[in-house]
Design an enzyme around this catalytic site. Structure first.
Site, PDB file in Angstrom:
ATOM      1  N   CYS A   1      -9.764  46.795 -19.898  1.00 18.45           N
ATOM      2  CA  CYS A   1      -8.983  47.997 -20.254  1.00 18.45           C
ATOM      3  C   CYS A   1      -8.559  48.027 -21.722  1.00 18.45           C
ATOM      4  CB  CYS A   1      -7.759  48.116 -19.349  1.00 18.45           C
ATOM      5  SG  CYS A   1      -8.200  48.264 -17.625  1.00 18.45           S
TER       6      CYS A   1
ATOM      7  N   HIS B   1      -2.694  53.025 -22.794  1.00 18.27           N
ATOM      8  CA  HIS B   1      -3.674  52.899 -21.713  1.00 18.27           C
ATOM      9  C   HIS B   1      -3.140  53.606 -20.471  1.00 18.27           C
ATOM     10  CE1 HIS B   1      -6.475  51.396 -18.869  1.00 18.27           C
ATOM     11  NE2 HIS B   1      -5.675  50.496 -18.340  1.00 18.27           N
TER      12      HIS B   1
ATOM     13  N   ASN C   1      -7.135  55.415 -13.703  1.00 17.72           N
ATOM     14  CA  ASN C   1      -7.423  54.344 -14.664  1.00 17.72           C
ATOM     15  C   ASN C   1      -8.929  54.259 -14.898  1.00 17.72           C
ATOM     16  OD1 ASN C   1      -7.737  52.010 -16.119  1.00 17.72           O
ATOM     17  ND2 ASN C   1      -6.400  50.760 -14.836  1.00 17.72           N
TER      18      ASN C   1
HETATM   19  O1  UT7 Z   1      -5.455  48.372 -16.437  1.00 20.69           O
HETATM   20  C1  UT7 Z   1      -4.700  47.457 -15.708  1.00 20.69           C
HETATM   21  C2  UT7 Z   1      -5.151  47.596 -14.286  1.00 20.69           C
HETATM   22  N1  UT7 Z   1      -4.169  47.645 -13.283  1.00 20.69           N
HETATM   23  C3  UT7 Z   1      -2.914  48.140 -13.328  1.00 20.69           C
HETATM   24  O2  UT7 Z   1      -2.394  48.566 -14.302  1.00 20.69           O
HETATM   25  C4  UT7 Z   1      -2.146  48.140 -12.043  1.00 20.69           C
HETATM   26  C5  UT7 Z   1      -0.832  47.436 -12.171  1.00 20.69           C
HETATM   27  N2  UT7 Z   1      -0.123  47.419 -10.910  1.00 20.69           N
HETATM   28  C6  UT7 Z   1       0.340  48.540 -10.310  1.00 20.69           C
HETATM   29  O3  UT7 Z   1       0.156  49.638 -10.827  1.00 20.69           O
HETATM   30  C7  UT7 Z   1       1.140  48.414  -9.037  1.00 20.69           C
HETATM   31  O4  UT7 Z   1       1.406  47.065  -8.804  1.00 20.69           O
HETATM   32  C8  UT7 Z   1       0.430  49.034  -7.804  1.00 20.69           C
HETATM   33  C9  UT7 Z   1       0.323  50.538  -7.962  1.00 20.69           C
HETATM   34  C10 UT7 Z   1      -0.964  48.433  -7.631  1.00 20.69           C
HETATM   35  C11 UT7 Z   1       1.242  48.741  -6.560  1.00 20.69           C
HETATM   36  O5  UT7 Z   1       2.539  49.293  -6.699  1.00 20.69           O
HETATM   37  P1  UT7 Z   1       3.811  48.464  -6.241  1.00 20.69           P
HETATM   38  O6  UT7 Z   1       4.966  49.351  -6.418  1.00 20.69           O
HETATM   39  O7  UT7 Z   1       3.793  47.171  -6.993  1.00 20.69           O
HETATM   40  O8  UT7 Z   1       3.552  48.263  -4.709  1.00 20.69           O
HETATM   41  P2  UT7 Z   1       3.401  46.881  -3.901  1.00 20.69           P
HETATM   42  O9  UT7 Z   1       2.160  46.162  -4.330  1.00 20.69           O
HETATM   43  O10 UT7 Z   1       4.706  46.172  -3.980  1.00 20.69           O
HETATM   44  O11 UT7 Z   1       3.170  47.416  -2.452  1.00 20.69           O
HETATM   45  C12 UT7 Z   1       4.201  48.043  -1.729  1.00 20.69           C
HETATM   46  C13 UT7 Z   1       3.649  48.371  -0.355  1.00 20.69           C
HETATM   47  C14 UT7 Z   1       2.933  47.222   0.339  1.00 20.69           C
HETATM   48  O12 UT7 Z   1       3.308  47.235   1.706  1.00 20.69           O
HETATM   49  P3  UT7 Z   1       4.360  46.157   2.294  1.00 20.69           P
HETATM   50  O13 UT7 Z   1       3.708  44.827   2.050  1.00 20.69           O
HETATM   51  O14 UT7 Z   1       5.608  46.377   1.485  1.00 20.69           O
HETATM   52  O15 UT7 Z   1       4.473  46.560   3.710  1.00 20.69           O
HETATM   53  C15 UT7 Z   1       1.468  47.606   0.232  1.00 20.69           C
HETATM   54  O16 UT7 Z   1       0.700  47.142   1.331  1.00 20.69           O
HETATM   55  O17 UT7 Z   1       2.720  49.440  -0.441  1.00 20.69           O
HETATM   56  C16 UT7 Z   1       1.525  49.109   0.274  1.00 20.69           C
HETATM   57  N3  UT7 Z   1       0.397  49.742  -0.350  1.00 20.69           N
HETATM   58  C17 UT7 Z   1       0.024  51.000  -0.081  1.00 20.69           C
HETATM   59  N4  UT7 Z   1       0.531  51.919   0.762  1.00 20.69           N
HETATM   60  C18 UT7 Z   1      -0.072  53.116   0.820  1.00 20.69           C
HETATM   61  C19 UT7 Z   1      -0.427  49.236  -1.309  1.00 20.69           C
HETATM   62  N5  UT7 Z   1      -1.350  50.165  -1.627  1.00 20.69           N
HETATM   63  C20 UT7 Z   1      -1.083  51.259  -0.882  1.00 20.69           C
HETATM   64  C21 UT7 Z   1      -1.676  52.524  -0.786  1.00 20.69           C
HETATM   65  N6  UT7 Z   1      -1.133  53.417   0.073  1.00 20.69           N
HETATM   66  N7  UT7 Z   1      -2.750  52.888  -1.529  1.00 20.69           N
END
Ligand code: UT7
Length: 310
Positions: free
Chosen positions: A112, A240, A270
């Protein structure tokens, strides 16, 4: 001698694909994706369409804005994580399409942060008087390396391309640039695979420790931005485009107004190396305005640049 941006162009393939559409493949919702990432839609390349194909119209737009043709170029630097072939470089394929032979042409892999790395190298070539006109490209078909069963990653990424033409200038265009990496975090965002003797070895999909990447991207984009700003306040901020919450956090730490910050992630998600030039191409900067660019991604890699628009 300085380098300056003389033209920018972007290209998104096909029609936008909304969050509800992805909800048919994995258990997710438009509400969750919007709230956690700010993403409303993304674009996907057609079957058989590769990064080089997406790059061509973006490069043509950037060249047209610069009032140049492929034959005018001294170098093409192509940042991509999803090259068309193992070799030759996608830059060479693009060079042939643009009629730009025999300029130097090579690919660069910084995920990225790729466009910031390409900008840093292109700027260095021009400042060292090794080139006068350099095309820098970020293009990806990230959909090719996504596991469509993994809802935590498949909602985040899309395909697209962006390009910019850097030219030699007596007045500062690229005022400061900073790139860095920390390979100790390689496993936090990776496609851990390679080809060996006709077989793919490893896991061919993007795997990510989302929370670590979120913290890292926020911290490092802020840190790199402070280095290139050196106390200055930019007119515009083009970070980004990975997650609007990351952009919002960095913008607040740098005290840059919301209306001066690019938030195109909603429309294209992204697109890795393509995201910064795609977001730049949507803005209409005025001559003399300062533009802060920042990015972070797999490696980990990160970088920032401060430009004066010409
Ligand atoms: O260029 C760099 C590339 N990547 C990035 O920049 C991504 C960086 N990270 C992020 O943007 C965030 O960490 C995410 C968007 C990937 C995740 O957001 P979060 O607020 O950190 O959520 P989380 O990982 O804490 O997940 C919360 C919950 C989980 O459920 P439990 O374990 O709390 O029951 C996940 O299983 O949300 C669940 N979850 C979803 N639910 C519905 C994860 N993905 C999804 C989804 N739809 N697509």
């Amino acid at each position: 001698m300085y380098s300056a941006v003389a033209g920018v162009g972007g290209h998104l393939p096909g029609q936008p694909v909304g969050n509800d559409e992805l909800g048919k493949r994995v258990e997710t919702s438009d509400e969750w994706v919007r709230a956690r990432t700010g993403i409303r839609s993304r674009h996907f390349a057609a079957p058989g369409e590769l990064a080089g194909d997406l790059a061509l119209p973006a490069a043509q737009k950037a060249l047209a804005q610069a009032g140049m043709e492929g034959a005018d170029l001294d170098a093409i630097i192509f940042a991509t994580t999803t090259p068309d072939r193992v070799y030759p470089a996608t830059a060479c394929l693009l060079q042939a399409e643009l009629g730009a032979a025999p300029c130097a042409a090579f690919d660069l892999q910084a995920v990225c942060s790729g466009f910031l790395y390409a900008l840093a190298i292109g700027d260095a070539m021009i400042c060292a008087r090794r080139a006068e006109r350099v095309l820098i490209v970020g293009a990806e078909v990230f959909s090719h390396i996504i596991d469509w069963r993994d809802r935590s990653t498949c909602i985040l990424f899309g395909d697209g391309a962006g390009a910019a033409v850097l030219v030699a200038s007596e007045e500062p265009g690229v005022r400061a640039v900073h790139i860095a990496a920390d390979g100790r975090h390689a496993n936090k965002l990776t496609v851990n695979a390679h080809i060996k003797e006709g077989k793919l070895e490893g896991d061919p999909y993007t795997r990510m420790d989302g929370a670590s990447v979120f913290r890292f991207a926020t911290d490092k984009m802020t840190e790199a931005s402070r280095i290139v700003l050196d106390g200055a306040r930019p007119d515009w901020f083009v970070p980004h485009q990975a997650n609007s919450r990351i952009i919002e956090a960095v913008r607040r730490r740098l005290d840059i107004p919301r209306e001066r910050t690019a938030f195109s992630v909603a429309e294209h998600s992204n697109t890795s190396a393509a995201s910064v030039p795609l977001a730049m191409a949507q803005k209409n900067f005025q001559k003399g305005e300062t533009v802060l660019l920042a990015a972070a991604g797999g490696g980990f890699t990160w970088g920032a640049a401060l430009l004066v628009w010409r």
